[in-house]
Design a protein around this motif. Structure first.
Motif, short mmCIF file in Angstrom:
data_model
loop_
_atom_site.label_atom_id
_atom_site.label_comp_id
_atom_site.label_asym_id
_atom_site.label_seq_id
_atom_site.Cartn_x
_atom_site.Cartn_y
_atom_site.Cartn_z
N PRO A 111 18.89 32.39 36.50
CA PRO A 111 18.46 31.11 37.09
C PRO A 111 17.12 30.60 36.57
O PRO A 111 16.92 29.40 36.46
CB PRO A 111 18.39 31.42 38.58
N ALA A 112 16.22 31.49 36.28
CA ALA A 112 14.92 31.06 35.75
C ALA A 112 15.09 30.40 34.39
O ALA A 112 14.43 29.40 34.09
CB ALA A 112 13.97 32.24 35.65
N TYR A 113 15.99 30.92 33.59
CA TYR A 113 16.23 30.35 32.27
C TYR A 113 16.95 29.00 32.37
O TYR A 113 16.67 28.09 31.61
CB TYR A 113 17.01 31.32 31.39
N VAL A 114 17.87 28.90 33.31
CA VAL A 114 18.57 27.63 33.50
C VAL A 114 17.60 26.57 34.02
O VAL A 114 17.61 25.42 33.56
CB VAL A 114 19.76 27.82 34.47
N ARG A 162 21.11 30.98 45.11
CA ARG A 162 19.94 30.77 45.97
C ARG A 162 18.67 30.69 45.13
O ARG A 162 17.80 29.84 45.38
CB ARG A 162 19.83 31.90 47.00
N GLU A 163 18.55 31.55 44.14
CA GLU A 163 17.36 31.53 43.28
C GLU A 163 17.25 30.22 42.51
O GLU A 163 16.18 29.61 42.44
CB GLU A 163 17.40 32.69 42.28
N ILE A 164 18.37 29.78 41.93
CA ILE A 164 18.31 28.55 41.15
C ILE A 164 18.04 27.36 42.05
O ILE A 164 17.38 26.40 41.66
CB ILE A 164 19.58 28.34 40.30
N GLY A 165 18.51 27.40 43.29
CA GLY A 165 18.23 26.32 44.24
C GLY A 165 16.75 26.21 44.54
O GLY A 165 16.18 25.11 44.54
N VAL A 166 16.11 27.33 44.78
CA VAL A 166 14.67 27.32 45.07
C VAL A 166 13.87 26.89 43.84
O VAL A 166 12.97 26.05 43.94
CB VAL A 166 14.21 28.70 45.58
N LEU A 167 14.20 27.45 42.69
CA LEU A 167 13.47 27.09 41.48
C LEU A 167 13.65 25.62 41.12
O LEU A 167 12.70 24.95 40.73
CB LEU A 167 13.93 27.98 40.32
N LEU A 168 14.86 25.12 41.26
CA LEU A 168 15.10 23.72 40.95
C LEU A 168 14.42 22.78 41.95
O LEU A 168 13.90 21.73 41.57
CB LEU A 168 16.60 23.45 40.91
N ALA A 169 14.40 23.16 43.21
CA ALA A 169 13.73 22.33 44.22
C ALA A 169 12.23 22.24 43.94
O ALA A 169 11.65 21.14 43.93
CB ALA A 169 13.98 22.90 45.62
N PHE A 170 11.60 23.37 43.71
CA PHE A 170 10.17 23.35 43.41
C PHE A 170 9.89 22.65 42.08
O PHE A 170 8.93 21.90 41.94
CB PHE A 170 9.58 24.76 43.39
N GLY A 171 10.76 22.88 41.10
CA GLY A 171 10.57 22.25 39.79
C GLY A 171 10.71 20.75 39.84
O GLY A 171 9.96 20.02 39.18
#
Length: 133
Positions: free
Chosen positions: A4-7, A75-84
């Motif tokens: 998810p961090a890479y995506v 869940r990880e990609i959701g949090v990272l994308l929201a903050f990003g």
């Protein structure tokens, strides 16, 4: 944090590029509505800022909806994308419009780089003028 961090590393710059296009169009359009710099900046923030905020908020809501998923990666990609998405909105909103003003004032007048209003070279003739000559 894995995939998810890479995506997110590819999705967040895409969102920021969308915001940059919104602010660029609004900045260019502001020249038709207002003459002063302050009025143009305010108009650009009102027009493009609310559109970019709505887009960012919708992205955040959609990304936060991934928190209900059973998959840890979603869940990880959701949090990272929201903050990003919110970070992209804050950075582009704060920095890009003043850069548009600087670009127009110092680099937008002359075809050569960096001379600003000091350039005395006449503009090149347009294609229509070249055909008529």
């Amino acid at each position: 944090v894995g995939l998810p961090a890479y995506v997110s590393a590819f999705l967040v710059p895409g969102i920021a590029a969308d915001f940059i296009l919104l602010f660029t169009d609004a900045w260019r359009d502001s020249a038709r509505h207002h003459a002063g710099d302050l009025e143009r900046i305010v108009w650009t923030y009102v027009q493009a800022g609310k559109t970019a905020l709505a887009s960012s908020a919708l992205t955040v809501v959609a990304a936060i909806a991934n928190l209900a998923s059973w998959s840890r990666h979603l869940r990880e990609i959701g949090v990272l994308l929201a903050f990003g998405a919110m970070f992209a909105w804050v950075v582009v909103s704060a920095a890009y419009v003043p850069l548009c003003l600087i670009d127009e004032r110092y680099f937008g007048v002359c075809p050569s780089f960096g001379c600003g209003r000091r350039c005395r070279r006449p503009p090149s003739p347009s294609a229509k003028e070249r055909r008529s000559a």
